[in-house]
Design an enzyme around this catalytic site. Structure first.
Site, PDB file in Angstrom:
ATOM      1  CB  SER A   1      -1.860   5.805  -5.056  1.00 46.90           C
ATOM      2  OG  SER A   1      -2.569   4.860  -3.481  1.00 46.90           O
ATOM      3  N   GLY A   2       0.219   3.981  -4.943  1.00 45.46           N
ATOM      4  CA  GLY A   2       0.830   2.258  -5.118  1.00 45.46           C
ATOM      5  C   GLY A   2       1.870   1.634  -6.152  1.00 45.46           C
TER       6      GLY A   2
ATOM      7  CB  THR B   1       3.653   2.308   2.670  1.00 41.58           C
ATOM      8  OG1 THR B   1       3.030   3.762   2.479  1.00 41.58           O
ATOM      9  CG2 THR B   1       3.752   2.075   3.742  1.00 41.58           C
TER      10      THR B   1
ATOM     11  CG  ASN C   1      -1.138   0.860  -2.637  1.00 39.81           C
ATOM     12  OD1 ASN C   1      -0.913  -0.727  -2.586  1.00 39.81           O
ATOM     13  ND2 ASN C   1      -0.570   1.807  -2.162  1.00 39.81           N
TER      14      ASN C   1
ATOM     15  CB  SER D   1      -3.164   3.522  -0.862  1.00 42.41           C
ATOM     16  OG  SER D   1      -3.346   5.408  -1.459  1.00 42.41           O
ATOM     17  CB  SER D   2      -0.697   6.175   2.666  1.00 41.26           C
ATOM     18  OG  SER D   2       0.743   5.473   2.855  1.00 41.26           O
TER      19      SER D   2
ATOM     20  N   GLY E   1       2.320  11.243  -4.160  1.00 42.49           N
ATOM     21  CA  GLY E   1       2.744  11.858  -5.683  1.00 42.49           C
ATOM     22  C   GLY E   1       1.976  12.325  -6.114  1.00 42.49           C
TER      23      GLY E   1
ATOM     24  CD  GLU F   1      -3.254  11.189  -5.297  1.00 40.41           C
ATOM     25  OE1 GLU F   1      -4.513  12.260  -5.215  1.00 40.41           O
ATOM     26  OE2 GLU F   1      -3.318  10.858  -4.617  1.00 40.41           O
TER      27      GLU F   1
END
Length: 1057
Positions: A107-108, A112, A157, A160-161, A387, A389
């Site tokens: 994330s970040g 996206t 992020n 973040s998605s 991704g 984690e």
């Protein structure tokens, strides 16, 4: 703008990690750092793109950049995400290979944004046209909608998605987009009810409250204050640099472009509002007679508003939060819910409502963007998913996400090796097996249908009896204790009994990216993901258009006693389908890395980047790529780049490119084991060999540059000498020309002086002759003028004397005038006639008295009003306007009537007042003063009507020879009660003329309008009657006859002249 011709030119660090020497984790990260500090955020590993998040805008995504990378070889320019997008698009368009672009990273890291850049590039380079542009716009505008409902601000992020997204973009045979299909994976719905500290709920909640109009919020029963909603965290409600109101307008516009109807948008917003209202429900315990506590809602206002939004009966939903019905075969058992269970039911409903709404949105977008044609399509898939984690506290969500990444890593290694092997076979190079870590054993540990962790979790969830997270962990300890990648404190493996880094309620899995510690708390509940059947049925009873679609299991006619599928089972099936889909396509990889946790530009944290490099398996990727040949290039560009290193190939090689490369490498004495010849490419085993060639090329380029400089300096000096020589010749030529011009100008000047003297002498001689001639002509002219003047004077004297004797009379009407004796006197003769006429008219007028002058003025006014308009006018011209025709001042009969009139009587006459009933006339005395008009009885002198002239609006007459006229009164005036007056008089011309002059002379009232028409309306009390004049001979003689035809028509027959 400088255009690079190879990624090796002007290289900062190493553009392709395969070429890094020596290869180690430190050199790998140092190379990333060096490129990041110079804003080179993209680096290759063969055909894989590493993307570093710069946390700032860079000028590398312009339309010029798109054109620069369009239809270019992958290694032809410096590393860029556009190069990968172009390679994938051209392979799809030209080679008919379905493509997939796999974007991974934590994330970040910019996943996206990377997917947006890929889609925008493909949209820019594919075809144009109205329908194609519409499809492209819909595909691009689906992103803002999904981001609003599926993205949130996290500590890592700001956008973040919180879901995985896979989009298949479909193209026709020309490479133009036809549509797309979106698949979503594992929305983080737990975020709806609870967010970690420093994070926000999904964007749409904040965008709706910030950007919706006051009217919209009133309809949704919402308030702009975030603090009024329990589901919205307040510590991070606003995000720096993010305008929620503007984003809401963008989302509304995007939904319209994608194809959402206005009522669908309103329904979606109502469900979002309902989720916020649902979070505000609070419960209190209430004791029952059986000793059990029953939950009750504290404040029912939010429940009432939510039920109004969704069209649900309040009592139905209230009962669903207090009771739970369990069905088993033919029996139903109803149990009460305590406060804790009620809160669980509330949160479960909120999570299910939002997640199902999100799935509906995805399906609705798919309906709009799906391809309309059924012909065969080419497909490019774009995968944007979580991704790997590793947090301090890892739960069920991280376990599922990391399982997905294990599968992606497995397919990545398999496809990379397969691609290498296929290229070697295609080029005729001997393939040697490459040793690498195969993570299939880890995937099997998680997904095995018998002993896999997910299978045991499902089994535990479905098992009757008491099921807890601890019983699940006990089962794992029993079944997986001997697995080399599974670790638990309570397992039979003695080496973990004293491991204090491993808590008792946790287990650890050694993933390909490292060890991850999972806390089992919540595994069973999150996997069950239960929603009480009472709540489903309550939702199905709603009158809302979307709710019935979102909760089909609530239909009482289709009761299903089977337990719903678990979250783990559904996700494993989705991942399996995704993997099968990816295996059918040619893969392209983008590995996203974030350089720091502060979301700031220019900061590179080595430890964080190293952690991501490890769990993304980038070093493993480089080793796989370098296990065979580190670098490969087609013969033509290879020969073009290095041909200057050999005399035989420089400057032009005339044979096949492969033979040129062979000659080149043989001449450079490169060891044979360092390269291999493929069918179309040269393969170089060690990066040192490539760098040796690059160093030789650099030295050769320096030599060539020196040679070019030498030749250029010689050319420049010779050019300068030739220029000086040419300049000397030009200067000499110009000087000679100047000297000759000067000599010529002197000669010419002398000739001009001589010529001017001669011309002056001739001109003076001619002037003397002309002056003498002119004096002679002037003398003749003067003599002739005197003679002609004498003749004209005698003629004019005779003319005036004759005119005096023959002058006409002084009467203005006498039109006689003596004839002119000479033609040249015609103009003067006529002018004298005009002047004489004006003079005698003046003399005539000077004899008038004031009374006679006023009479003529009235006659003139009558002429202006009625000449050529009224047939009666010519007969009135010769009649003088007397004014008093009944001698009202002298006649004793009218003494009383005269005394009643205050002002001077301007006109007194007998008129006929037309009866409105039968059209017959009755005699009346008509008196006119400056302020009013009076109608009186002829015999008695009694006043019948007195009308102030202020109440008179207009007078209507016909164009014929009758004496009828209508006096029209203003509506609403006191005199208009009985209606207008229709009168008849032989002295109509004089009456109307005096009326008109009185109105024109008064400043208090407007001028009275005179309407001349053969048909006009007259108001008789409440009725309007049309008075119509028709020519013809009446039956009762030669006079004018008036007859009432009907209630609306009064017809006046006027004899023809």
């Amino acid at each position: 703008m400088e255009v690079k011709t190879s990624l090796l030119d002007n290289m900062i660090g190493v553009g392709d990690m395969v070429l890094i020497e020596p290869l180690s984790e430190d050199t790998f990260i140092e190379n990333l750092r060096k490129r990041f500090e110079h804003n080179e955020i993209y680096t290759y590993i063969g055909s894989v793109v590493i993307s570093m998040n710069p946390y700032k805008s860079l000028p590398i995504y312009t339309a010029e950049k798109v054109e620069e990378y369009r239809n270019r070889n992958f290694y032809e320019l410096s590393p860029h995400i556009y190069a990968l997008a172009d390679e994938a698009y051209r392979s799809l368009r030209d080679q008919d290979k379905d493509q997939c672009i796999l974007i991974t990273g934590e994330s970040g890291a910019g996943k996206t944004e990377a997917s947006k850049f890929v889609m925008s590039y493909v949209a820019a380079v594919c075809g144009k046209g109205q329908e194609v542009n519409k499809v492209k716009e819909q595909l691009l505008q689906s992103n803002p909608v999904l981001e609003a409902f599926g993205n949130a601000k996290t500590v890592r992020n700001d956008n973040s998605s919180r879901f995985g997204k896979y989009m298949d973009i479909e193209f026709d045979f020309k490479g133009d987009p036809l549509g797309g299909v979106i698949s979503n994976y594992l929305l983080e719905k737990s975020r709806v009810v609870k967010q970690p500290r420093g994070e926000r709920n999904f964007h749409i909640f904040y965008q709706l409250l910030s950007g919706a109009s006051d009217d919209t919020l009133k309809k949704l029963k919402l308030d702009r204050d975030f603090s009024k909603y329990n589901y919205l965290s307040l510590d991070s409600a606003t995000v720096n640099g993010l305008d929620d109101a503007a984003c809401f307008r963008t989302v509304r516009n995007a939904m319209q472009i994608v194809g959402f109807m206005e009522d669908e948008v309103q329904s979606v917003l109502e469900l979002v509002a309902a989720v916020l209202k649902l979070g505000n429900l609070e419960f209190k315990p209430e004791s029952r007679c059986n000793g059990f506590d029953e939950s009750r809602i504290k404040d029912k206002n939010d429940l009432k508003e939510m039920c109004e939004l969704l069209g649900i009966e309040q009592s139905v939903l209230e009962r669903a939060f207090s009771f739970r019905t369990v069905e088993a075969k033919m029996e139903k058992v109803s149990t009460t819910l305590n406060v804790a269970q009620a809160y669980y039911a509330r949160d479960a409903l909120a999570k299910n409502l939002y997640s199902r709404l999100f799935s509906w949105l995805v399906n609705r977008i798919n309906e709009s963007i799906k391809a309309q044609t059924k012909s065969r399509k080419k497909v490019m898939g774009v995968l944007d998913i979580y991704g790997f984690e590793i947090f301090e506290d890892n739960s069920f969500e991280q376990f599922i996400i990391n399982y997905c990444n294990e599968k992606l890593q497995q397919i990545f290694i398999e496809l990379t090796l397969r691609e290498e092997q296929e290229e070697y076979i295609r080029e005729g190079i001997e393939w040697t097996n490459i040793e690498y870590f195969n993570n299939a054993i880890i995937c099997d540990l998680i997904e095995n249908n018998k002993n896999g962790i997910l299978a045991m979790l499902d089994e535990e969830c479905l098992r009757p009896g008491t099921v807890t997270d601890e019983t699940f962990l006990d089962k794992l300890n029993t079944v997986c204790a001997e697995h080399q990648h599974f670790e638990s404190r309570q397992s039979k493996n003695s080496k973990f009994l004293t491991d204090h880094s491993l808590p008792h309620n946790c287990f650890r899995i050694q993933h390909y990216a490292g060890k991850v510690l999972y806390r089992v708390e919540g595994f069973v509940d999150k996997n069950n993901d239960l929603l009480y059947r009472d709540l489903s049925q309550a939702m199905y009873k709603a009158n809302h258009s979307l709710i019935k679609i979102l909760f089909p299991e609530g239909n009482p006619a289709k009761v299903n006693l089977k337990r719903p599928l678990t979250a783990g089972f559904q996700f494993r099936a989705s991942v399996g389908t995704l993997m099968k889909n990816l295996l059918t396509k040619n893969p392209n990889y983008i590995r996203c890395i974030k350089p720091n946790d502060k979301k700031a530009a220019h900061i590179f944290t080595d430890s964080l980047v190293c952690h991501q490099v490890r769990y993304l398996g980038l070093m493993e990727n480089v080793r796989v790529r370098r296990a065979g040949y580190a670098f490969r290039q087609a013969y033509e560009p290879c020969l073009e780049r290095y041909k200057m290193l050999c005399k035989q190939t420089w400057p032009h090689w005339k044979g096949p490119a492969r033979e040129g490369v062979e000659v080149l490498l043989k001449n450079l004495q490169v060891p044979a084991e360092e390269f291999a010849y493929g069918r179309s490419k040269i393969f170089i085993r060690n990066p040192r060999t490539l760098f040796f060639l690059e160093e030789k090329r650099r030295q050769c380029l320096e030599d060539l540059a020196t040679l070019i400089q030498k030749i250029y300096r010689g050319w420049k000096c010779r050019t300068h000498f030739l220029l000086l020589k040419k300049s000397q010749v030009v200067v000499a030529a110009w000087y000679r020309r100047f000297a000759q011009q000067k000599k010529y100008q002197n000669i010419r000047s002398s000739a001009l002086v001589v010529q001017s003297y001669i011309r002056g002498w001739k001109a003076r001689k001619l002037l003397r002759e002309l002056k003498h001639k002119k004096r002679c002509e002037e003398a003749v002219t003067t003599i002739s003028a005197y003679w002609h003047g004498t003749q004209v004077l005698n003629t004019m004297q005779k003319y005036f004397m004759g005119l005096k004797k023959t002058m006409p009379s002084m009467s203005p009407v006498d039109k006689s005038w003596p004839a002119r004796p000479y033609g040249f006197l015609d103009g003067m003769h006529q002018e004298l006639r005009r002047i004489f006429h004006l003079w005698r008219c003046k003399k005539y007028r000077s004899q008038f008295t004031e009374e006679k002058k006023a009479t003529y003025e009235e006659k003139l006014a009558a002429s202006e009003l009625f000449k050529d308009k009224k047939a009666l006018y010519p007969s009135s011209v010769g009649q003088p306007f007397k004014g008093d025709y009944v001698e009202i001042t002298k006649n004793p009969k009218y003494q009383k009537l005269n005394s009643l009139v205050e002002d001077k009587v301007l006109l007194a006459d007998v008129v006929s007042k037309i009866n409105r009933a039968n059209g017959k006339g009755a005699p009346r005395i008509f008196l006119l003063t400056k302020k009013s008009l009076v109608l009186a009885d002829q015999k008695t002198g009694q006043v019948k009507a007195s009308v102030p002239l202020l109440d008179l609006s207009s007078v209507s007459v016909s164009t014929q020879s009758d004496g009828f006229f209508a006096l029209k009164l203003k509506e609403g005036s006191t005199s208009a009660a009985k209606g207008d007056f229709l009168l008849s008089s032989d002295r109509l011309i004089e009456i109307i003329t005096k009326l008109h002059r009185i109105g024109a002379a008064s400043a208090e009232r407007n001028q009275i309008n005179i309407d001349i028409s053969d048909e006009f309306l007259v108001q008789f009390k409440q009725d309007k009657v049309c008075v119509k004049f028709i020519p013809g001979t009446p039956k009762n003689g030669n006079g004018v006859a008036c007859k009432r035809k009907n209630n609306r028509l009064l017809e006046v027959s006027v004899p023809s002249p």
